[in-house]
Design an enzyme around this catalytic site. Structure first.
Site, PDB file in Angstrom:
ATOM      1  N   CYS A 116       0.815  -1.177   0.038  1.00 53.28           N
ATOM      2  CA  CYS A 116       0.069   0.022   0.004  1.00 53.28           C
ATOM      3  C   CYS A 116       0.846   1.360   0.221  1.00 53.28           C
ATOM      4  O   CYS A 116       0.469   2.297  -0.608  1.00 53.28           O
ATOM      5  CB  CYS A 116      -0.789  -0.115   1.085  1.00 53.28           C
ATOM      6  SG  CYS A 116      -2.300  -1.248   1.000  1.00 53.28           S
ATOM      7  N   CYS A 232      -4.639   1.642   5.354  1.00 53.39           N
ATOM      8  CA  CYS A 232      -3.541   1.323   4.073  1.00 53.39           C
ATOM      9  C   CYS A 232      -2.454   2.671   4.253  1.00 53.39           C
ATOM     10  O   CYS A 232      -1.372   2.228   3.573  1.00 53.39           O
ATOM     11  CB  CYS A 232      -4.353   1.447   3.011  1.00 53.39           C
ATOM     12  SG  CYS A 232      -4.857   2.770   2.588  1.00 53.39           S
TER      13      CYS A 232
END
Length: 241
Positions: A116, A232
Site C-alpha cells: 500500500c 492502508c
C-alpha cells in the site's frame, strides 16, 4: 486559511453541520482543493460538490490491482459528472522492485503496509504536495478501531508540505452507511457494481472480498490481519503509534 487556524474550534462548529454545508465551507475557504475519490462515500461527495461548485478537482488512485468493475466505475463517474478525473499511478520502478523481490502477493505473508505504501501512499503524497486542502469520504463507523474519533476538519501533518498547512475535510464523518446509500439512491448517483455482489468496502482485488450478514464492512478488507491494522496509510493519523 492561515497557519494559525484553530482547527479544534472550527471542528466543534462543523460537527453539527450537514455534509453539504461542510463542503460549501471547504470550497469557499480553499481554491486549491481536491476530492479523493474511490468508493461510494467519495462519489457522494463528488455529486454534492458538483452542485455547489462545478469544476472541483477530483483524483483517484490506480494501484494496478483494482477490480475490472472499479475501472468501469471510475470511467462512469468521469462521464456522468463531465469532470477531469486525475488518475494517479504508483512509481513503476518501486512496483517492479517489490514484485521482483517478493512476488505479487507478499502482503499475504508479511502485511499490506509495504504494498500500500508503494501503490497508494506514494502517489497520494505526491498529489497532496500540489494542493492546499483535500476532501475524503471517511466515516466514523467505517472502522471503530481506527476511525471512531476522526474530526470534520484537521491539519494533515502527515502529507503537508514542509512548513506548511494541509487542511483535510471529512464531510461524511457523522453519516452512517445507510445515509450514504439513501443519498445514492435518491439522487441517482452512480456506484460500483461490486456493491450489488456483497462487496461493501472495496479496495484492490486481492485484498477485498464480500462480507456476510452481521459482518462489519471492514472485515472484507485485509481479512488475514487484525482489525487494528486495517488502514492502508492514506489516513495514517487514524492509527495510534
Amino acid at each position: 486559511m492561515s497557519n494559525t487556524i484553530d482547527f479544534t474550534d472550527i471542528d466543534a462548529k462543523l460537527q453539527q453541520a450537514s455534509p453539504q454545508e461542510i463542503l460549501a465551507y471547504a470550497l469557499a475557504e480553499h481554491d486549491n482543493l481536491a476530492i479523493s475519490f474511490s468508493g461510494a462515500e467519495d462519489v457522494v461527495l463528488v455529486d454534492m460538490a458538483s452542485k455547489i461548485k462545478p469544476g472541483v478537482q477530483v483524483f483517484c488512485l490506480d494501484t494496478g490491482r483494482l477490480h475490472a468493475e472499479t475501472y468501469q466505475f471510475i470511467e462512469q463517474v468521469r462521464k456522468h459528472y463531465d469532470i477531469k478525473l486525475d488518475v494517479l499511478f504508483p512509481d513503476s520502478a518501486a512496483v517492479q522492485k517489490l514484485v521482483a523481490e517478493k512476488g505479487l502477493f507478499s502482503f499475504f505473508e508479511d502485511n499490506h503496509q509495504e504494498c500500500c505504501g508503494i501503490r497508494k501512499v506514494g502517489p497520494l503524497r505526491k498529489k497532496l504536495l500540489e494542493v492546499d486542502a483535500w476532501v475524503t469520504g471517511q466515516r466514523k463507523d467505517q472502522s471503530p478501531g481506527t476511525r471512531a474519533s476522526i474530526p470534520v476538519i484537521q491539519n494533515d501533518r502527515v502529507f503537508a508540505r514542509p512548513g506548511d498547512t494541509l487542511t483535510k475535510f471529512n464531510p461524511l464523518v457523522n453519516w452512517t452507511s445507510q445515509q450514504v446509500w439513501d443519498y445514492i439512491r435518491s439522487e441517482g448517483v452512480p456506484y460500483n457494481s461490486l456493491h450489488d455482489r456483497g462487496f461493501v468496502s472495496i479496495g484492490c482485488e486481492p485484498c477485498t472480498r464480500p462480507t456476510g450478514p452481521g459482518q462489519h464492512e471492514r472485515e472484507g478488507r485485509w481479512w488475514w490481519e487484525e482489525a487494528t491494522k486495517k488502514e492502508c496509510g492514506l489516513h495514517a493519523t487514524n492509527v495510534k503509534k
